[in-house]
Structures are given as structure tokens and as C-alpha cells.
Write an enzyme that holds these catalytic residues in place. Structure first.
Site, PDB file in Angstrom:
ATOM      1  CG  HIS A   1      -5.649  -2.286  -0.499  1.00  0.00           C
ATOM      2  ND1 HIS A   1      -4.768  -1.671  -1.302  1.00  0.00           N
ATOM      3  CD2 HIS A   1      -5.587  -1.831   0.327  1.00  0.00           C
ATOM      4  CE1 HIS A   1      -4.112  -0.865  -1.092  1.00  0.00           C
ATOM      5  NE2 HIS A   1      -4.316  -0.933   0.615  1.00  0.00           N
TER       6      HIS A   1
ATOM      7  CB  SER B   1      -1.266  -0.141   0.866  1.00  0.00           C
ATOM      8  OG  SER B   1      -1.729   1.217   1.098  1.00  0.00           O
TER       9      SER B   1
ATOM     10  CG  ASP C   1      -6.661  -2.368  -4.634  1.00  0.00           C
ATOM     11  OD1 ASP C   1      -7.549  -2.227  -3.450  1.00  0.00           O
ATOM     12  OD2 ASP C   1      -5.643  -1.850  -3.892  1.00  0.00           O
TER      13      ASP C   1
END
Length: 431
Positions: A363, A240, A328
Site C-alpha cells: 500500500h 489512499s 496491498d
């Protein structure tokens, strides 16, 4: 993997009715649940229970029926084909993720067998049999060393043995905190791994200021200069928000010379501008699901064509693996990965790039057998505000992606850090 078989008496001795193999192992190891001495046509429920460090209970269960030969007959596990790992389906009424904080103790899961097809009230029933299973992030001999020198908030995990070992600098995302379990598991596979807190670290809490590039260069140097680390063979692994830092440092830093980079799990954000700034500037692009879960994937769309807002990926000189969840909902992972691919193709260094892209995957691509969270509570590191964020993904596909990506990541690290002759860096990024 669940196996239910009927066994006959041998020499007057029966095998135990329930066994788990191995009953003690690493978190990324599969285990087999074996139920024995079962009559044909029996309906059974296999149940898993985990008591988390915060006091919450997580559970999963599956229904099975033995056929005439004592084997499973068209059974399902929580709605999915039997044989998939029981840990995938651990669920809880709480909106928080399951994350191991104390990696020096195992994750304990009680596997039980109940008569009939049960769906609730397990705590009030007496199981036919139960077995306690231990799953560890730290293999025997792995050493955990807190690092506070030069203002760092970090933990170094060293594999068993004298070394020296290849190193991995492990960065997590925008939630902050010192997250150790992935680094511990990497050390269990032979990599000296440094877990680094860069958002809620001691220096930030004391000064109120975010760290700069020097902080990451210091962490790299501490890892590189450790006597049990091969200083010329270091990778960066990021998830991330950590991805944007990893790519920026790998391309622009005069100190960090990684061998391999892996942006693992998620969105690849390649902007020099922080994600926090993007949230404020493009806040109008925030969407909400029907359940009022925050969707941030549009914040960086459309992908900018202004090179001043990007890391010049054409200058990258080390192998790079991107892991992308195509569903995501938190960041535009797939779009970012394709933009990086185009930049590297134009520059002629796309031979360094490997992309793992997974449909119906969200994600939060974690190490294998970590329960899938389509949405969960997220606490912003800058404001401490708690919000419900939609991460995306479907449980079966997402769980398969976690298992596949982890295996390929370990191969990628071994090939680039243990094999070959070229010193340098490796990048692993979860977008």
C-alpha cells in the site's frame, strides 16, 4: 550502487579509501559508494546509519568480498543482490515509519566500511572509513511558503526561478497531518506543489467537523491564482484516502478543472462514502495477520455495482494515472482499479487512463529509496487510536516499484503539464 575496487599508487598519492558520489543530492537520486585501496580477498561490511528526527536510529549493512582484481566477488547486500540502493534496507526496532518532517534540513546518512563481515555492534567498533551523505527533498532555490489563508492548513513549495510553473495539489491519506516531503520533492523537479492537510487541519481541530468540498476547492483556487503558477495547468496527486477525494472533485466539482490526476500509491477508493464509514459499517470484514496486524483490504469487497456509491468515472475529462500495489493488504487497490477501467471503457474515455500495477507491492508506495514497511503503527485521524496495520509488499519488489512509479509519474506530469496544448487537469492516484 556499491563498487569496491583495488587501486595502485599513482604519483605517490592514494585515492581516499571511501567516497560517495554524489555526497549531496536529492532524495530520489542514486548514489555510488566507492571503496578503494582494498587487497584481494578482503571481507568488508558497508554500513549505513541514519539518526531520525524523533531520536531513533535506522541502519542497514551489506557484506562484500574482493576478488583477485580487487572487485566485488559474488557479494550480497542484506541478503539481496549488490547494487540495490542501501537506503531501501534501513531498518529499526520501532514500528513507526521513517518520514521526514522538517524538509528544510537534509536526511543525513553515515556510510561506513568495516573490516570483516559484521552483523551487529557497529557503534562499538571503529570503521576503516566513514562518509556523511546528505539527501534533500528541497533542491537549492526551492521556496517553502506556509498557507493559512481562507482557513487552509497547507504548505506551498515553489521551484527555483521566476516561473510561472505548473501546479500540483498533493493529498495524503487517512493518517492526517501536513505531510510535506513529496510536495517538496515535486517542487525540486519543477512543479509548484501544495501539500494539504484535510483531516487534522486547524479548522477541523477548532470545530470538530470534517471539511467539505469547499475546502478542497479553496485549496485548488489558492494554488491556481498564485502569480507563479500556471493556473490552466494543474494536477492532483493523491494517496489512499486522498484518492477518493481527488476523483470525486475531478469529476463533480465545478471549480476544480485539473489537467492530470494521479492516484499514486495504493488503493483507489472511489466511494462517495468516507472510508471511516466503511470501516464502521463493514468492520466485520476486518481480518488479522498471524502477528495480529490489521488487514482492511476486504472492507470494500465485493466492489459494489450500485452507481450511487461511485464516482462516475465515465465523466472524467482529464488524463488519469493509477498506481496499484497488487499485494496491498490495506485496501482493495487492484479490484478498484479494474472497476474504474471497466467504467471508463464502457463510457469510451479509457484512452485517458494509465494503470501501473506492481506484483508483490504493498500500500505504501513512497518516493524512491524510502524504506519499505510491510506493517507499521497507524493512528486513526478520527479517533486517534493507534493500531498495527499490515500494508503488504515484499522489500525488493516494492522498492523497485517505488523507483519505477516515481520516474513514470514525473514523465506523466511533464507530458501533461509542460507538453501539449490542452489546458486542464491531470490526476495521479496511488490506490
Amino acid at each position: 550502487i556499491i563498487r569496491i575496487v583495488r587501486t595502485e599508487q599513482t604519483a605517490g598519492v592514494y585515492a581516499p579509501p571511501l567516497s560517495v558520489h554524489p555526497s549531496r543530492g536529492l532524495m530520489d537520486e542514486k548514489f555510488i559508494v566507492l571503496v578503494q585501496k582494498v587487497l584481494p580477498g578482503c571481507q568488508l561490511t558497508v554500513h549505513a546509519l541514519h539518526q531520525c528526527e524523533d531520536g531513533n536510529s535506522w541502519e542497514a549493512f551489506g557484506h562484500y568480498t574482493t576478488d583477485a582484481s580487487g572487485t566485488v566477488n559474488g557479494t550480497c547486500f542484506t541478503g539481496y543482490q549488490s547494487g540495490w540502493d542501501i537506503l531501501w534496507e534501513l531498518t529499526i526496532s520501532s514500528p513507526f515509519r521513517l518520514r521526514k518532517k522538517n524538509v528544510q534540513t537534509p536526511m543525513e546518512v553515515t556510510i561506513s566500511v568495516y573490516q570483516g563481515h559484521q552483523t551487529e555492534g557497529f557503534v562499538d567498533q571503529v570503521p576503516l572509513a566513514s562518509v556523511l551523505v546528505e539527501r534533500w527533498y528541497m533542491a537549492p532555490g526551492v521556496r517553502r511558503i506556509p498557507i493559512t489563508e481562507e482557513g487552509l492548513t497547507a504548505t506551498l513549495f515553489l521551484p527555483a526561478g521566476p516561473g510561472p510553473f505548473p501546479g500540483v495539489l498533493d493529498l495524503w491519506g487517512g493518517g492526517g497531518q501536513l505531510v510535506e516531503y513529496r510536495a517538496a520533492l515535486l517542487a525540486s523537479h519543477g512543479f509548484a506543489s501544495l501539500a494539504l492537510d484535510y483531516l487534522t487541519c486547524k479548522i477541523t481541530l477548532e470545530t470538530g467537523k470534517m471539511v467539505d468540498n469547499q475546502y478542497f476547492e479553496t485549496a485548488y483556487r489558492v494554488l491556481q491564482q498564485h502569480p507563479q503558477v500556471l493556473g490552466s495547468r494543474i494536477a492532483m496527486l493523491a494517496l489512499s484516502l486522498g484518492t477518493s477525494i481527488t476523483l470525486r472533485m475531478a469529476v463533480n466539482s465545478q471549480v476544480i478543472k485539473v489537467t492530470t490526476a494521479k492516484t499514486y500509491f495504493h488503493i483507489l477508493s472511489i466511494w462517495k462514502v468516507t472510508v471511516f464509514l466503511e470501516i464502521h459499517v463493514n468492520g466485520s470484514k476486518t481480518r488479522f495477520s498471524e502477528k495480529n496486524e490489521v488487514i482492511w483490504r476486504d472492507l470494500l469487497l465485493p466492489i459494489t455495482t450500485d452507481p450511487s456509491f461511485k464516482v462516475d468515472m465515465g465523466r472524467l475529462q482529464c488524463p488519469l494515472m493509477l498506481v496499484v500495489g497488487e499485494d496491498d493488504q490495506n485496501w482493495a487497490a487492484y479490484d478498484s482499479a479494474m472497476d474504474i477501467k471497466e467504467m471508463m471503457e464502457r463510457a469510451g474515455n479509457s484512452h485517458l487512463l494509465t494503470i501501473l500495477s506492481y506484483p508483490k507491492t504493498g500500500h505504501l508506495i513512497e518516493p524512491p529509496y524510502t524504506p519499505h514497511f510491510r506493517a507499521s503503527i497507524f493512528r486513526k485521524a478520527d479517533t486517534h487510536e493507534k493500531i498495527m496495520v499490515l500494508w503488504g509488499g515484499q522489500t525488493v519488489e516494492h522498492s523497485h516499484a517505488q523507483e519505477d512509479a516515481w520516474k513514470k509519474m514525473l514523465v506523466f506530469l511533464r507530458e501533461n503539464l509542460y507538453g501539449g496544448t490542452n489546458p486542464g487537469a491531470t490526476l495521479l492516484s496511488h490506490l
